[in-house]
Design a protein around this motif. Structure first.
Motif, PDB file in Angstrom:
ATOM      1  N   UNK A 129     111.243   6.886 -28.344  1.00 42.77           N
ATOM      2  CA  UNK A 129     110.026   7.555 -28.022  1.00 42.77           C
ATOM      3  C   UNK A 129     110.406   8.808 -28.305  1.00 42.77           C
ATOM      4  N   UNK A 130     109.256   9.780 -27.895  1.00 43.81           N
ATOM      5  CA  UNK A 130     109.308  11.313 -28.331  1.00 43.81           C
ATOM      6  C   UNK A 130     110.572  11.851 -27.265  1.00 43.81           C
ATOM      7  N   UNK A 131     111.410  12.781 -27.908  1.00 40.24           N
ATOM      8  CA  UNK A 131     112.359  13.334 -27.273  1.00 40.24           C
ATOM      9  C   UNK A 131     113.325  12.236 -26.640  1.00 40.24           C
ATOM     10  N   UNK A 132     113.922  12.556 -25.398  1.00 36.76           N
ATOM     11  CA  UNK A 132     114.921  11.826 -24.987  1.00 36.76           C
ATOM     12  C   UNK A 132     114.250  10.444 -24.070  1.00 36.76           C
ATOM     13  N   UNK A 133     113.349   9.900 -24.687  1.00 37.46           N
ATOM     14  CA  UNK A 133     112.699   8.853 -24.037  1.00 37.46           C
ATOM     15  C   UNK A 133     112.778   7.486 -24.717  1.00 37.46           C
ATOM     16  N   UNK A 134     112.424   6.352 -24.333  1.00 34.13           N
ATOM     17  CA  UNK A 134     112.229   5.060 -24.886  1.00 34.13           C
ATOM     18  C   UNK A 134     111.058   4.382 -24.271  1.00 34.13           C
ATOM     19  N   UNK A 135     110.183   3.902 -25.426  1.00 35.40           N
ATOM     20  CA  UNK A 135     108.971   3.232 -25.109  1.00 35.40           C
ATOM     21  C   UNK A 135     109.163   1.781 -24.881  1.00 35.40           C
ATOM     22  N   UNK A 177     106.871   7.046 -17.314  1.00 36.36           N
ATOM     23  CA  UNK A 177     105.298   6.126 -17.350  1.00 36.36           C
ATOM     24  C   UNK A 177     105.473   4.745 -17.193  1.00 36.36           C
ATOM     25  N   UNK A 178     104.160   4.294 -16.432  1.00 40.77           N
ATOM     26  CA  UNK A 178     104.458   2.971 -16.193  1.00 40.77           C
ATOM     27  C   UNK A 178     102.881   2.385 -16.401  1.00 40.77           C
ATOM     28  N   UNK A 179     102.394   1.360 -16.817  1.00 41.17           N
ATOM     29  CA  UNK A 179     101.280   0.671 -17.004  1.00 41.17           C
ATOM     30  C   UNK A 179     101.293  -0.676 -16.800  1.00 41.17           C
ATOM     31  N   UNK A 215     103.231  -1.759 -20.398  1.00 40.00           N
ATOM     32  CA  UNK A 215     104.140  -0.692 -20.771  1.00 40.00           C
ATOM     33  C   UNK A 215     104.772   0.334 -20.036  1.00 40.00           C
ATOM     34  N   UNK A 216     105.628   0.710 -20.544  1.00 40.21           N
ATOM     35  CA  UNK A 216     106.617   1.662 -19.862  1.00 40.21           C
ATOM     36  C   UNK A 216     107.313   2.669 -20.516  1.00 40.21           C
ATOM     37  N   UNK A 217     107.879   3.742 -20.095  1.00 36.51           N
ATOM     38  CA  UNK A 217     108.542   4.794 -20.764  1.00 36.51           C
ATOM     39  C   UNK A 217     109.971   5.226 -19.825  1.00 36.51           C
ATOM     40  N   UNK A 218     111.051   5.172 -20.464  1.00 33.08           N
ATOM     41  CA  UNK A 218     112.088   5.640 -19.812  1.00 33.08           C
ATOM     42  C   UNK A 218     112.551   7.113 -20.255  1.00 33.08           C
ATOM     43  N   UNK A 219     112.848   7.815 -19.321  1.00 29.23           N
ATOM     44  CA  UNK A 219     113.523   9.079 -19.915  1.00 29.23           C
ATOM     45  C   UNK A 219     114.859   9.208 -19.412  1.00 29.23           C
ATOM     46  N   UNK A 220     115.538  10.033 -20.361  1.00 30.69           N
ATOM     47  CA  UNK A 220     117.044  10.528 -19.701  1.00 30.69           C
ATOM     48  C   UNK A 220     117.038  11.597 -18.731  1.00 30.69           C
ATOM     49  N   UNK A 221     117.590  11.350 -17.888  1.00 35.45           N
ATOM     50  CA  UNK A 221     117.969  12.335 -16.910  1.00 35.45           C
ATOM     51  C   UNK A 221     119.256  12.726 -16.461  1.00 35.45           C
ATOM     52  N   UNK A 268     110.764  -6.607 -22.765  1.00 35.43           N
ATOM     53  CA  UNK A 268     110.464  -7.485 -23.854  1.00 35.43           C
ATOM     54  C   UNK A 268     110.512  -7.101 -25.206  1.00 35.43           C
ATOM     55  N   UNK A 269     110.413  -5.475 -25.283  1.00 40.29           N
ATOM     56  CA  UNK A 269     110.398  -4.489 -26.528  1.00 40.29           C
ATOM     57  C   UNK A 269     110.795  -3.262 -26.294  1.00 40.29           C
ATOM     58  N   UNK A 270     111.673  -2.734 -27.214  1.00 37.68           N
ATOM     59  CA  UNK A 270     112.326  -1.384 -26.978  1.00 37.68           C
ATOM     60  C   UNK A 270     112.244  -0.621 -28.509  1.00 37.68           C
ATOM     61  N   UNK A 271     111.724   0.758 -28.245  1.00 36.58           N
ATOM     62  CA  UNK A 271     111.886   1.397 -29.477  1.00 36.58           C
ATOM     63  C   UNK A 271     111.772   3.001 -29.031  1.00 36.58           C
TER      64      UNK A 271
END
Length: 516
Positions: free
Chosen positions: A198-204, A121-123, A128-134, A193-196
């Motif tokens: 996210x849902x499942x195997x993701x990072x917001x 996800x990327x805006x 904002x962005x979302x990284x997911x484990x693959x 600039x910030x990490x938290x």
């Protein structure tokens, strides 16, 4: 043409763009561009009737007559690096893993350490962005963690902790260079600039735009890389258009990129409700150029981005114009070509965005029957060069040869027919260069003319002239700031280029017919 080039597509014109040379000239100068500063069918990736080519890259001088010229690009395996400099190569097709790491402490490039994370996800506007484990272990727990609500002293239950583990590896201040994904189809280059979690195997994430100076640091790199035509997305803008990717027109594999061929048949509407028939064929060899030389105080000493295009084109326009087409020529866009080739520079992905809109253009200022046909080969290029302390400079060049030219005119009018392209070039979804190139054939007749460049004498009655030409214009945009260079205020126009040269001309009267 520009003597720059862009890398191989992770799923891809220049390009390059030489496809428009189809309308250019014949026996005139071979380098007219000497260096100087209605419904749309759904888009589809070009068909792959042949296996991806993997041969050598013969020089233009060694080309057989009529063969498609190739963009001046190095082997896709090496990018032809200069000794002592990092190679610029084509990234593996389909790789969507993001490169994540901290800037080098010694001024070097980012060392990417985090693996198996993808931008899902990327805006860019919101940052904002979302990284997911693959990968195989994306959903497997990496360590046992107490489930929420577990009583003190109870046995912890194993729950997936890929996101917390990734959170430990992704920190504010790091850079993310992402190849194209579904969320970022043109790639992304950001600083975290910030990490938290996210849902499942993701990072917001929260992010800001980053620059190549931050990513590449003091890297020294340059290279020319062919664009794989199998990854170029072609969107037809006319009903009868066919695009294929495969071998060169004479069956010879020139390099691993192969050839993109576009065939079209389309009417050119006229003001009186009539139309001209137009058809054509384009064979393209696009390549991209990228150079980056050592950042100093957040900016490179020198940098360059551009594209080359080798092309073989044939086109024909036939019909009757009853009156003038008006002050503006009639333009018929027939295809959009888009590619986002990914280059590997110092082990990091650099995404180049290349877009072309190809069009036919016809104008007439009187009453005339027209048959105009051309066969053209050529190479053209556009490049933007940066030098510290001097700023950005546009560079253009062109080489064109047209044989044979066949023209039949009957009437009193001037006619101009062009096959052109509007091109955009950028990095990570930021357009930095815009250009339009339009080789053309212009004829003026009062009477009749049948002529070609095959060596046969023309058949003429009245006065006539036949001229070849090429127009090239465009601009550099502020978005070249992605290099980490000073921002361009507004647009920096490319010096307009216009050149014509005579092909045939004169006046004559046909012999009176002999009566028996």
């Amino acid at each position: 043409m520009f003597k720059s080039s862009i890398g191989r597509a992770s799923g891809p014109a220049v390009l390059t763009l030489t496809l428009i040379l189809a309308g250019a000239t014949a026996c005139g100068p071979t380098d007219p561009g000497a260096t100087q500063a209605g419904a749309e069918p759904a888009a589809a990736t070009v068909a792959d009737p042949a296996a991806t080519a993997a041969g050598g890259s013969p020089a233009a001088a060694a080309r057989p007559a009529g063969a498609t010229p190739h963009a001046r690009a190095a082997s896709p395996a090496t990018g032809r690096p200069t000794p002592g400099k990092a190679p610029v190569t084509a990234a593996p097709a389909g790789d969507q893993q993001a490169a994540i790491g901290s800037p080098g402490r010694d001024g070097g490039a980012v060392t990417a350490a985090t693996k198996n994370l993808q931008l899902t996800a990327y805006d860019p506007a919101g940052g904002t962005a979302v990284l997911s484990a693959t990968g195989p272990g994306a959903t497997a727990p990496t360590s046992p963690t107490a489930a929420p609500g577990t009583a003190p002293g109870a046995s912890p239950s194993a729950v997936p902790s890929a996101a917390p583990s990734a959170a430990a590896a992704v920190q504010p201040g790091q850079l993310i260079a992402s190849p194209p994904t579904a969320a970022a189809p043109q790639g992304a280059l950001v600083a975290v600039t910030g990490v938290r979690p996210g849902a499942g195997n993701t990072l917001a994430l929260t992010t800001r735009p980053a620059t190549l100076a931050e990513l590449l640091g003091g890297t020294e790199a340059d290279g020319n890389v062919p664009v794989d035509p199998h990854g170029i997305t072609v969107t037809p803008l006319v009903k009868d258009l066919k695009a294929t990717a495969g071998l060169t027109g004479n069956g010879v594999q020139a390099d691993a990129s192969g050839t993109l061929e576009v065939n079209l048949k389309a009417p050119v509407p006229l003001p009186d409700g009539a139309s001209l028939d137009a058809s054509g064929s384009l064979q393209l060899h696009p390549a991209v150029h990228f150079a980056y030389h050592g950042a100093a105080a957040g900016s490179p000493r020198t940098a360059s981005i551009g594209f080359d295009l080798g092309a073989h084109a044939q086109w024909k326009v036939t019909g009757d114009a009853a009156r003038s087409t008006g002050a503006a020529p009639i333009r018929v866009p027939f295809a959009k070509l888009q590619a986002s080739p990914v280059l590997t520079v110092a082990g990091l992905p650099v995404v180049v965005n290349l877009g072309l809109t190809c069009y036919l253009e016809v104008s007439a200022d009187g009453q005339v029957h027209l048959e105009a046909e051309q066969d053209a080969t050529g190479t053209w290029a556009v490049r933007a060069d940066y030098t510290g302390g001097k700023g950005w400079t546009p560079v253009t060049s062109a080489e064109t040869k047209v044989t044979p030219v066949h023209v039949r005119l009957n009437g009193k009018a001037g006619v101009r027919a062009a096959l052109g392209a509007e091109i955009s070039l950028g990095l990570y979804d930021t357009v930095g260069v815009e250009a339009t190139v339009a080789p053309y054939l212009r004829a003026q007749a009062e009477g009749s003319l049948v002529a070609d460049s095959s060596g046969n004498p023309p058949q003429v009655q009245g006065s006539w002239s036949l001229v070849g030409g090429v127009d090239l214009n465009g601009s550099l945009l502020a978005h070249l700031k992605v290099f980490g260079t000073p921002i361009i205020e507004g647009k920096l126009p490319l010096p307009p280029f216009h050149r014509e040269w005579p092909l045939l001309g004169g006046s004559a009267t046909l012999p009176a017919p002999q009566h028996s």
